[in-house]
Write a protein that holds these residues in place. Structure first.
Motif, PDB file in Angstrom:
ATOM      1  N   ALA A 121       0.832  -1.204   0.000  1.00 40.78           N
ATOM      2  CA  ALA A 121       0.000   0.000   0.000  1.00 40.78           C
ATOM      3  C   ALA A 121       0.868   1.257   0.000  1.00 40.78           C
ATOM      4  N   GLY A 122       1.963   1.233   0.741  1.00 39.42           N
ATOM      5  CA  GLY A 122       2.873   2.381   0.767  1.00 39.42           C
ATOM      6  C   GLY A 122       3.508   2.641  -0.593  1.00 39.42           C
ATOM      7  N   VAL A 123       3.898   1.586  -1.289  1.00 38.06           N
ATOM      8  CA  VAL A 123       4.469   1.745  -2.628  1.00 38.06           C
ATOM      9  C   VAL A 123       3.425   2.318  -3.581  1.00 38.06           C
ATOM     10  N   LEU A 124       2.200   1.824  -3.506  1.00 36.43           N
ATOM     11  CA  LEU A 124       1.130   2.363  -4.365  1.00 36.43           C
ATOM     12  C   LEU A 124       0.863   3.834  -4.073  1.00 36.43           C
ATOM     13  N   VAL A 125       0.839   4.205  -2.807  1.00 34.14           N
ATOM     14  CA  VAL A 125       0.621   5.612  -2.454  1.00 34.14           C
ATOM     15  C   VAL A 125       1.773   6.476  -2.973  1.00 34.14           C
ATOM     16  N   ALA A 126       3.001   5.969  -2.860  1.00 37.14           N
ATOM     17  CA  ALA A 126       4.159   6.725  -3.366  1.00 37.14           C
ATOM     18  C   ALA A 126       4.061   6.925  -4.874  1.00 37.14           C
ATOM     19  N   LEU A 127       3.648   5.900  -5.593  1.00 35.54           N
ATOM     20  CA  LEU A 127       3.528   6.022  -7.047  1.00 35.54           C
ATOM     21  C   LEU A 127       2.373   6.940  -7.442  1.00 35.54           C
ATOM     22  N   ILE A 128       1.278   6.874  -6.719  1.00 33.35           N
ATOM     23  CA  ILE A 128       0.144   7.755  -7.004  1.00 33.35           C
ATOM     24  C   ILE A 128       0.500   9.205  -6.702  1.00 33.35           C
ATOM     25  N   ALA A 129       1.222   9.426  -5.610  1.00 32.56           N
ATOM     26  CA  ALA A 129       1.579  10.797  -5.229  1.00 32.56           C
ATOM     27  C   ALA A 129       2.480  11.463  -6.260  1.00 32.56           C
ATOM     28  N   SER A 130       3.287  10.684  -6.946  1.00 30.97           N
ATOM     29  CA  SER A 130       4.225  11.264  -7.909  1.00 30.97           C
ATOM     30  C   SER A 130       3.795  11.068  -9.365  1.00 30.97           C
ATOM     31  N   ALA A 131       2.649  10.480  -9.593  1.00 30.43           N
ATOM     32  CA  ALA A 131       2.191  10.196 -10.957  1.00 30.43           C
ATOM     33  C   ALA A 131       2.052  11.436 -11.840  1.00 30.43           C
ATOM     34  N   PRO A 132       1.537  12.578 -11.359  1.00 28.81           N
ATOM     35  CA  PRO A 132       1.441  13.742 -12.256  1.00 28.81           C
ATOM     36  C   PRO A 132       2.796  14.204 -12.799  1.00 28.81           C
ATOM     37  N   LEU A 133       3.843  14.061 -11.992  1.00 29.01           N
ATOM     38  CA  LEU A 133       5.173  14.473 -12.449  1.00 29.01           C
ATOM     39  C   LEU A 133       5.690  13.548 -13.552  1.00 29.01           C
ATOM     40  N   LEU A 134       5.416  12.260 -13.419  1.00 33.65           N
ATOM     41  CA  LEU A 134       5.811  11.325 -14.473  1.00 33.65           C
ATOM     42  C   LEU A 134       5.032  11.608 -15.753  1.00 33.65           C
ATOM     43  N   TYR A 135       3.755  11.899 -15.613  1.00 31.44           N
ATOM     44  CA  TYR A 135       2.933  12.252 -16.776  1.00 31.44           C
ATOM     45  C   TYR A 135       3.517  13.479 -17.493  1.00 31.44           C
ATOM     46  N   GLY A 136       3.897  14.502 -16.730  1.00 31.84           N
ATOM     47  CA  GLY A 136       4.492  15.695 -17.338  1.00 31.84           C
ATOM     48  C   GLY A 136       5.797  15.387 -18.050  1.00 31.84           C
ATOM     49  N   ALA A 137       6.624  14.543 -17.453  1.00 31.22           N
ATOM     50  CA  ALA A 137       7.897  14.187 -18.081  1.00 31.22           C
ATOM     51  C   ALA A 137       7.671  13.434 -19.388  1.00 31.22           C
ATOM     52  N   VAL A 138       6.741  12.488 -19.371  1.00 31.91           N
ATOM     53  CA  VAL A 138       6.462  11.710 -20.579  1.00 31.91           C
ATOM     54  C   VAL A 138       5.911  12.615 -21.673  1.00 31.91           C
ATOM     55  N   ARG A 139       4.981  13.497 -21.333  1.00 34.13           N
ATOM     56  CA  ARG A 139       4.420  14.413 -22.335  1.00 34.13           C
ATOM     57  C   ARG A 139       5.488  15.309 -22.935  1.00 34.13           C
ATOM     58  N   MET A 140       6.398  15.823 -22.098  1.00 39.22           N
ATOM     59  CA  MET A 140       7.437  16.709 -22.599  1.00 39.22           C
ATOM     60  C   MET A 140       8.450  15.946 -23.459  1.00 39.22           C
ATOM     61  N   PHE A 141       8.845  14.748 -23.038  1.00 38.94           N
ATOM     62  CA  PHE A 141       9.780  13.965 -23.852  1.00 38.94           C
ATOM     63  C   PHE A 141       9.151  13.594 -25.188  1.00 38.94           C
ATOM     64  N   ARG A 142       7.869  13.283 -25.209  1.00 37.42           N
ATOM     65  CA  ARG A 142       7.198  12.986 -26.475  1.00 37.42           C
ATOM     66  C   ARG A 142       7.172  14.206 -27.393  1.00 37.42           C
ATOM     67  N   SER A 143       6.955  15.377 -26.824  1.00 36.71           N
ATOM     68  CA  SER A 143       6.892  16.570 -27.664  1.00 36.71           C
ATOM     69  C   SER A 143       8.248  16.902 -28.274  1.00 36.71           C
ATOM     70  N   THR A 144       9.341  16.598 -27.568  1.00 39.62           N
ATOM     71  CA  THR A 144      10.667  16.864 -28.145  1.00 39.62           C
ATOM     72  C   THR A 144      11.002  15.849 -29.220  1.00 39.62           C
ATOM     73  N   GLY A 145      10.442  14.634 -29.133  1.00 38.35           N
ATOM     74  CA  GLY A 145      10.713  13.617 -30.133  1.00 38.35           C
ATOM     75  C   GLY A 145       9.941  13.840 -31.427  1.00 38.35           C
ATOM     76  N   ASP A 146       8.834  14.583 -31.361  1.00 37.02           N
ATOM     77  CA  ASP A 146       8.003  14.826 -32.543  1.00 37.02           C
ATOM     78  C   ASP A 146       8.610  15.854 -33.474  1.00 37.02           C
ATOM     79  N   ARG A 147       9.506  16.667 -32.987  1.00 34.40           N
ATOM     80  CA  ARG A 147      10.031  17.758 -33.808  1.00 34.40           C
ATOM     81  C   ARG A 147      11.203  17.327 -34.629  1.00 34.40           C
TER      82      ARG A 147
END
Length: 147
Positions: A121-147
């Motif tokens: 449960a602690g690992v799941l909470v840690a991953l949920i708490a930081s999920a928006p930051l991972l989403y932002g990183a993935v979106r930004m890395f994808r945008s740099t790869g498209d150009r």
């Protein structure tokens, strides 16, 4: 750019390429910032929820230093990608919201001596708490790869 109004076509093309390169560089910086914050946040929550008391204190200090260094890193940029500008505030607010949820879990639900199921449960909470930051990183890395 020098301020000369009489640019040749080649000079104008080089200037456009230089400006596009600066924007791509800022996108990669933003992606690295979000990725670093994701790693730091995940490590902090894992240490807080599963580690001994001394590790919790050092994790808090390390995360604070990471936040200050990341803020200075982002402020020093002169060029901002449109996607980074558009994503920064929603990701920040989502990250704050999930952090509050994790803090409430830590204060009221998490036991002092967690067993194996509480560790999951602690690992799941840690991953949920930081999920928006991972989403932002993935979106930004994808945008740099498209150009």
């Amino acid at each position: 750019m020098t301020g000369d109004d009489n640019l040749s076509a080649d000079a104008a093309l080089r200037e456009v390429d230089r400006a596009q390169g600066a924007v791509r560089k800022s996108s990669r910086r933003g992606a690295r910032f979000f990725l670093g914050m994701w790693l730091g946040s995940t490590g902090y929550w894992l240490a807080t929820l599963l580690g001994p008391e001394t590790v919790k204190n050092y994790a808090s200090l390390a995360l604070g230093a990471l936040i200050v260094a990341g803020g200075v890193y982002m402020v020093r940029q002169r060029v901002y990608d449109r996607l980074l500008y558009r994503l920064a505030f929603p990701i920040t607010w989502a990250s704050m919201g999930t952090t509050v949820v994790a803090a409430v879990y830590n204060m009221f639900l998490h036991p002092q001596d967690p067993g194996p199921l509480w560790a999951v449960a602690g690992v799941l909470v840690a991953l949920i708490a930081s999920a928006p930051l991972l989403y932002g990183a993935v979106r930004m890395f994808r945008s740099t790869g498209d150009r």
